[in-house]
Design a protein around this motif. Sequence first.
Motif, mmCIF file in Angstrom:
data_model
loop_
_atom_site.group_PDB
_atom_site.id
_atom_site.type_symbol
_atom_site.label_atom_id
_atom_site.label_comp_id
_atom_site.label_asym_id
_atom_site.label_seq_id
_atom_site.Cartn_x
_atom_site.Cartn_y
_atom_site.Cartn_z
ATOM 1 N N TYR A 110 0.862 -1.181 0.000
ATOM 2 C CA TYR A 110 0.000 0.000 0.000
ATOM 3 C C TYR A 110 0.901 1.234 0.000
ATOM 4 O O TYR A 110 1.602 1.495 0.994
ATOM 5 N N PRO A 111 0.921 1.999 -1.075
ATOM 6 C CA PRO A 111 1.912 3.074 -1.201
ATOM 7 C C PRO A 111 1.767 4.189 -0.171
ATOM 8 O O PRO A 111 2.754 4.836 0.169
ATOM 9 N N HIS A 112 0.557 4.436 0.349
ATOM 10 C CA HIS A 112 0.362 5.539 1.285
ATOM 11 C C HIS A 112 0.755 5.156 2.710
ATOM 12 O O HIS A 112 0.842 6.021 3.581
ATOM 13 N N LEU A 113 0.991 3.851 2.951
ATOM 14 C CA LEU A 113 1.382 3.389 4.278
ATOM 15 C C LEU A 113 2.896 3.241 4.362
ATOM 16 O O LEU A 113 3.576 3.092 3.352
ATOM 17 N N SER A 114 3.395 3.258 5.578
ATOM 18 C CA SER A 114 4.836 3.070 5.781
ATOM 19 C C SER A 114 5.224 1.620 5.547
ATOM 20 O O SER A 114 4.378 0.712 5.517
ATOM 21 N N GLY A 115 6.527 1.412 5.398
ATOM 22 C CA GLY A 115 7.022 0.047 5.266
ATOM 23 C C GLY A 115 6.670 -0.786 6.476
ATOM 24 O O GLY A 115 6.245 -1.943 6.345
ATOM 25 N N ARG A 116 6.813 -0.207 7.672
ATOM 26 C CA ARG A 116 6.489 -0.929 8.905
ATOM 27 C C ARG A 116 5.008 -1.318 8.943
ATOM 28 O O ARG A 116 4.655 -2.444 9.319
ATOM 29 N N ASP A 121 1.810 -9.401 8.313
ATOM 30 C CA ASP A 121 1.988 -10.316 9.428
ATOM 31 C C ASP A 121 0.639 -10.726 10.017
ATOM 32 O O ASP A 121 0.422 -11.893 10.354
ATOM 33 N N ALA A 122 -0.276 -9.777 10.138
ATOM 34 C CA ALA A 122 -1.591 -10.065 10.709
ATOM 35 C C ALA A 122 -2.385 -11.034 9.851
ATOM 36 O O ALA A 122 -3.229 -11.791 10.354
ATOM 37 N N ARG A 128 9.264 -9.330 15.311
ATOM 38 C CA ARG A 128 9.466 -9.943 13.997
ATOM 39 C C ARG A 128 9.656 -8.877 12.922
ATOM 40 O O ARG A 128 10.510 -9.007 12.035
ATOM 41 N N ILE A 129 8.845 -7.835 12.970
ATOM 42 C CA ILE A 129 8.931 -6.768 11.972
ATOM 43 C C ILE A 129 10.262 -6.041 12.089
ATOM 44 O O ILE A 129 10.921 -5.760 11.071
ATOM 45 N N GLU A 130 10.668 -5.730 13.289
ATOM 46 C CA GLU A 130 11.938 -5.031 13.479
ATOM 47 C C GLU A 130 13.106 -5.862 12.979
ATOM 48 O O GLU A 130 14.031 -5.344 12.336
ATOM 49 N N LEU A 178 10.536 -12.728 4.944
ATOM 50 C CA LEU A 178 11.336 -13.241 6.056
ATOM 51 C C LEU A 178 10.625 -13.170 7.402
ATOM 52 O O LEU A 178 11.202 -13.581 8.416
ATOM 53 N N LEU A 179 9.386 -12.702 7.433
ATOM 54 C CA LEU A 179 8.708 -12.496 8.706
ATOM 55 C C LEU A 179 8.625 -13.766 9.550
ATOM 56 O O LEU A 179 8.719 -13.717 10.771
ATOM 57 N N ASP A 180 8.420 -14.904 8.913
ATOM 58 C CA ASP A 180 8.212 -16.153 9.647
ATOM 59 C C ASP A 180 9.433 -17.059 9.700
ATOM 60 O O ASP A 180 9.310 -18.227 10.045
#
Length: 303
Positions: free
Chosen positions: A86-92, A99-100, A113-115, A148-150
């Motif tokens: 989603y371009p308007h949202l941050s990478g985080r 992840d959700a 995990r995100i960090e 790589l989240l998981d």
Amino acid sequence: MIVTRGLTKRYGRTVAVDAVDLEVREGDRYGFLGPNGSGKTTLVRMLLGLVYATSGEIEVLGQPVPKRLADVLPDVGALVEGPAAYPHLSGRRNLALLDAAGRHRGRRTRRRRIEEALERVGLAGVDRRPVKAYSLGMRQRLGLAGALLDRPRLLVLDEPTNGLDPQGIKEIRELLLELNRDGTTVFLSSHLLAEIEQLCTRVGIVDHGRLVLDDDVATLRAATGRVLLRTPDPAAAAAVLDGHLEHRDGDHLVVRYADAAELNTRLVSAGVRVSDLRAEHRTLEQVVLGVTGHGSDRFGGTR
């Protein structure tokens, strides 16, 4: 980790993937190599259940795909045809949404995990910037962070270094090597010969939808039986090597000789000075062009 049998995909009269039998073993760093339009991405999409095969069989992590795809995906990280975000949202925030949506992920460990994922791909310092402000290379890193989240058992990547500068390509290569050492099997689809040669232990070469070669990189890059010699005494070296010399260009000589160490001893014993001497090995480019018969303009060494 990945097995296909007679895997075929047709679009009307066009055969995109033609009866491919593929095996990727646990612990491999497998390079799936071919020119643009050779069927690589179509095969990768079938492995992930994004496209259905016309015929043939697919197993991923020992399970049939697409029948048991839901059981397989939690252990597979993937980046195919560029990252979606989603371009308007941050990478985080994009990673948090991804992840959700995943299975077997606990909310309490989500931030960690995100960090960790952002740190591993080099985006920790810009994680709150909206994705629309990211360069292509940064978007590619974000897509890899999502894969790589998981801490997946299998990582399936399609052109993961697209848009990266040479330093970024090096960093991603080192990351993939680290992940592989930690137990992740890597399946990397690319048309970049240099990256496959530096990273992968095994390689499959596809052309016009068919798998035309599948072997260990070390085997493919076997010695040619020639020695590359540099000497300030080229005339003297040529005299000593009469019958073995194939080519001479100034102080550089190409010599047909099976044992480089023995050749060095022979030259030194004859009083010939040696500046450089090494056995010649086939390059991956030579191997690819030999089995596909296409010009080198269909492959790239850099982006």
